[in-house]
Design a protein around this motif. Structure first.
Motif, short mmCIF file in Angstrom:
data_model
loop_
_atom_site.label_atom_id
_atom_site.label_comp_id
_atom_site.label_asym_id
_atom_site.label_seq_id
_atom_site.Cartn_x
_atom_site.Cartn_y
_atom_site.Cartn_z
N ASP A 1 0.85 -1.10 -0.04
CA ASP A 1 0.04 -0.02 0.06
C ASP A 1 0.97 1.22 -0.02
O ASP A 1 0.63 2.12 -0.78
CB ASP A 1 -0.86 0.10 1.27
N CYS A 2 1.95 1.31 0.66
CA CYS A 2 2.86 2.44 0.88
C CYS A 2 3.44 2.56 -0.48
O CYS A 2 3.59 3.69 -0.85
CB CYS A 2 3.77 2.30 1.86
N VAL A 3 4.09 1.45 -1.28
CA VAL A 3 4.75 1.62 -2.42
C VAL A 3 3.85 2.23 -3.39
O VAL A 3 4.12 3.11 -4.10
CB VAL A 3 5.36 0.47 -2.75
N CYS A 4 2.61 1.66 -3.58
CA CYS A 4 1.48 1.90 -4.55
C CYS A 4 1.20 3.41 -4.37
O CYS A 4 1.07 4.39 -5.40
CB CYS A 4 0.46 0.98 -4.50
N ALA A 5 0.86 3.80 -3.07
CA ALA A 5 0.39 5.37 -2.88
C ALA A 5 1.55 6.27 -3.09
O ALA A 5 1.25 7.44 -3.47
CB ALA A 5 -0.21 5.14 -1.32
N THR A 6 2.65 5.91 -2.83
CA THR A 6 3.79 6.81 -3.13
C THR A 6 3.94 6.95 -4.47
O THR A 6 4.36 8.21 -5.07
CB THR A 6 5.09 6.25 -2.41
N PHE A 7 4.21 5.97 -5.42
CA PHE A 7 4.64 5.94 -6.80
C PHE A 7 3.57 6.01 -7.77
O PHE A 7 3.76 6.33 -8.98
CB PHE A 7 5.65 4.95 -7.01
N CYS A 8 2.23 5.59 -7.52
CA CYS A 8 1.12 5.52 -8.33
C CYS A 8 -0.07 6.03 -7.71
O CYS A 8 -1.11 5.50 -7.91
CB CYS A 8 1.00 4.08 -8.65
N ARG A 9 0.25 7.09 -7.31
CA ARG A 9 -1.00 7.68 -6.48
C ARG A 9 -2.22 7.88 -7.23
O ARG A 9 -3.33 7.63 -6.72
CB ARG A 9 -0.75 9.20 -5.94
N SER A 10 -2.15 8.34 -8.33
CA SER A 10 -3.49 8.75 -9.01
C SER A 10 -4.25 7.51 -9.53
O SER A 10 -5.40 7.18 -9.49
CB SER A 10 -3.40 9.77 -10.44
#
Length: 132
Positions: free
Chosen positions: A95-104
């Motif tokens: 969740d952290c990686v996705c939210a940081t690098f692929c926010r939209s």
């Protein structure tokens, strides 16, 4: 002599789909083009609308822009909350990686998931008969 005609209609069947996976992948943003365009052109507005539909405070996603330019805590915790609510497998690290690098893409995925899972009942085996 009178005869009785008894007609019994089949009961509707409720199909409920439960899955422990996301309904779409994170990069499937173009599955819903209007949503994708809205998120691309005005991500803060899209986040606010999506989180409001999820039942949280309308301005909650704006905290991401005020507190942390790197790791967006509201995006990450909203994704975590949605995984918990729908029983979707995953980890806080993911969740952290996705939210940081692929926010939209994360916000589009969450909006698609809410839209897909909000469908409550699907009627199957609907039969019609003419008794004439």
């Amino acid at each position: 002599m009178t005869s009785k005609l008894v007609v019994k209609q089949p009961a509707p069947v409720m199909v409920h789909q439960e899955s422990n996976q996301w309904g779409s992948r994170i990069c499937d943003c173009c599955d819903d083009l209007p949503m994708c365009c809205f998120a691309f052109w005005c991500l803060p507005c899209f986040e606010c609308v999506t989180v409001k539909k999820y039942g949280e405070c309308l301005c909650l996603p704006l905290v991401d822009y005020l507190l942390s330019p790197c790791v967006p805590p509201v995006t990450m915790t909203t994704r975590q909350s949605m995984r918990q609510l729908y029983g979707i497998q995953g980890s806080m690290c993911n969740d952290c990686v996705c939210a940081t690098f692929c926010r939209s893409c994360v916000w589009c995925q969450m909006a698609r998931e809410m839209k897909e899972r909000s469908i409550q009942i699907v009627l199957v085996n609907k039969h019609t008969k003419n008794l004439a």
